[in-house]
Design a protein around this motif. Structure first.
Motif, PDB file in Angstrom:
ATOM      1  N   ALA A 154     -90.101  -9.166  55.234  1.00 48.75           N
ATOM      2  CA  ALA A 154     -90.298 -10.190  56.149  1.00 48.75           C
ATOM      3  C   ALA A 154     -88.698 -10.774  56.180  1.00 48.75           C
ATOM      4  O   ALA A 154     -88.277 -11.336  57.020  1.00 48.75           O
ATOM      5  CB  ALA A 154     -91.082 -11.155  55.799  1.00 48.75           C
ATOM      6  N   SER A 155     -88.301 -10.658  54.853  1.00 49.35           N
ATOM      7  CA  SER A 155     -86.725 -11.399  54.836  1.00 49.35           C
ATOM      8  C   SER A 155     -85.535 -10.449  55.507  1.00 49.35           C
ATOM      9  O   SER A 155     -84.632 -11.031  55.663  1.00 49.35           O
ATOM     10  CB  SER A 155     -86.262 -11.597  53.331  1.00 49.35           C
ATOM     11  N   HIS A 156     -85.810  -9.346  55.431  1.00 48.50           N
ATOM     12  CA  HIS A 156     -84.872  -8.622  56.024  1.00 48.50           C
ATOM     13  C   HIS A 156     -85.020  -8.652  57.937  1.00 48.50           C
ATOM     14  O   HIS A 156     -85.908  -8.915  58.284  1.00 48.50           O
ATOM     15  CB  HIS A 156     -85.246  -6.817  55.734  1.00 48.50           C
ATOM     16  N   ARG A 157     -83.605  -8.428  58.283  1.00 52.23           N
ATOM     17  CA  ARG A 157     -83.564  -8.679  59.799  1.00 52.23           C
ATOM     18  C   ARG A 157     -84.273  -7.769  60.555  1.00 52.23           C
ATOM     19  O   ARG A 157     -84.308  -6.371  60.277  1.00 52.23           O
ATOM     20  CB  ARG A 157     -82.215  -8.909  60.067  1.00 52.23           C
ATOM     21  N   ALA A 182     -82.643  -5.001  47.599  1.00 49.83           N
ATOM     22  CA  ALA A 182     -83.418  -6.054  48.188  1.00 49.83           C
ATOM     23  C   ALA A 182     -84.460  -6.670  47.317  1.00 49.83           C
ATOM     24  O   ALA A 182     -84.713  -8.076  47.256  1.00 49.83           O
ATOM     25  CB  ALA A 182     -83.902  -5.542  49.466  1.00 49.83           C
ATOM     26  N   ARG A 219     -97.807  -8.450  48.097  1.00 47.25           N
ATOM     27  CA  ARG A 219     -97.154  -9.750  48.682  1.00 47.25           C
ATOM     28  C   ARG A 219     -95.802  -9.911  48.292  1.00 47.25           C
ATOM     29  O   ARG A 219     -94.974 -10.034  49.316  1.00 47.25           O
ATOM     30  CB  ARG A 219     -97.782 -11.009  47.918  1.00 47.25           C
ATOM     31  N   GLU A 220     -95.198  -9.444  47.463  1.00 42.58           N
ATOM     32  CA  GLU A 220     -93.753  -9.244  47.253  1.00 42.58           C
ATOM     33  C   GLU A 220     -93.184  -8.345  47.946  1.00 42.58           C
ATOM     34  O   GLU A 220     -92.100  -8.645  48.629  1.00 42.58           O
ATOM     35  CB  GLU A 220     -93.538  -8.987  45.884  1.00 42.58           C
ATOM     36  N   GLU A 240     -94.243  -7.319  50.917  1.00 42.41           N
ATOM     37  CA  GLU A 240     -94.402  -8.223  52.291  1.00 42.41           C
ATOM     38  C   GLU A 240     -93.263  -9.160  52.557  1.00 42.41           C
ATOM     39  O   GLU A 240     -92.411  -9.174  53.643  1.00 42.41           O
ATOM     40  CB  GLU A 240     -95.647  -8.653  52.700  1.00 42.41           C
ATOM     41  N   GLU A 241     -92.854  -9.865  51.404  1.00 41.22           N
ATOM     42  CA  GLU A 241     -91.868 -10.952  51.522  1.00 41.22           C
ATOM     43  C   GLU A 241     -90.415 -10.183  51.610  1.00 41.22           C
ATOM     44  O   GLU A 241     -89.729 -10.524  52.424  1.00 41.22           O
ATOM     45  CB  GLU A 241     -91.989 -11.578  50.290  1.00 41.22           C
ATOM     46  N   ILE A 242     -90.366  -9.134  50.888  1.00 40.80           N
ATOM     47  CA  ILE A 242     -89.033  -8.418  51.031  1.00 40.80           C
ATOM     48  C   ILE A 242     -88.824  -7.889  52.568  1.00 40.80           C
ATOM     49  O   ILE A 242     -87.667  -7.972  53.233  1.00 40.80           O
ATOM     50  CB  ILE A 242     -88.987  -7.088  50.159  1.00 40.80           C
ATOM     51  N   LYS A 296     -83.508  -8.927  44.491  1.00 41.94           N
ATOM     52  CA  LYS A 296     -83.201 -10.387  44.857  1.00 41.94           C
ATOM     53  C   LYS A 296     -84.217 -11.318  44.653  1.00 41.94           C
ATOM     54  O   LYS A 296     -85.291 -11.230  45.042  1.00 41.94           O
ATOM     55  CB  LYS A 296     -82.341 -10.210  46.236  1.00 41.94           C
TER      56      LYS A 296
END
Length: 91
Positions: free
Chosen positions: A71-74, A88, A64-65, A67-69, A91
């Motif tokens: 997803a937060s990247h452009r 990244a 999950r973490e 995937e969040e990383i 953070k």
């Protein structure tokens, strides 16, 4: 009923690891092997699980973490180096 000795060829590391698991449950390898064969006969199947292990909660959280990383990247930007990816993740 006659008993027969049946040689099974495995490498020493595998035998040692299997012996440790058997001993953890209070068995020796011969007893476990006989039990395996008896279960094959009783169930008329090979009692093995041939699927991948399910991830534990810690692994699922790491997934999950990650995937969040991502997803937060452009989108389309990507990470140029492993260091950028690790930064990244921190953070």
């Amino acid at each position: 009923m006659a008993s027969v000795t049946y040689p099974i060829w495995v490498d020493d590391a595998l035998k040692g690891d299997a012996a440790r698991v058997a001993e953890h449950y209070g068995f020796d390898l011969a007893s476990v092997t006989r039990a395996f064969w008896k279960q094959m006969v009783r169930t008329e199947s090979i009692p093995l699980t041939l699927r991948s292990e399910e991830p534990n909660e810690e692994s699922l959280e790491a997934i999950r973490e990650t995937e969040e990383i991502f997803a937060s990247h452009r989108p389309g930007e990507g990470f140029k180096t492993a260091r950028e990816l690790l930064d990244a993740a921190r953070k």
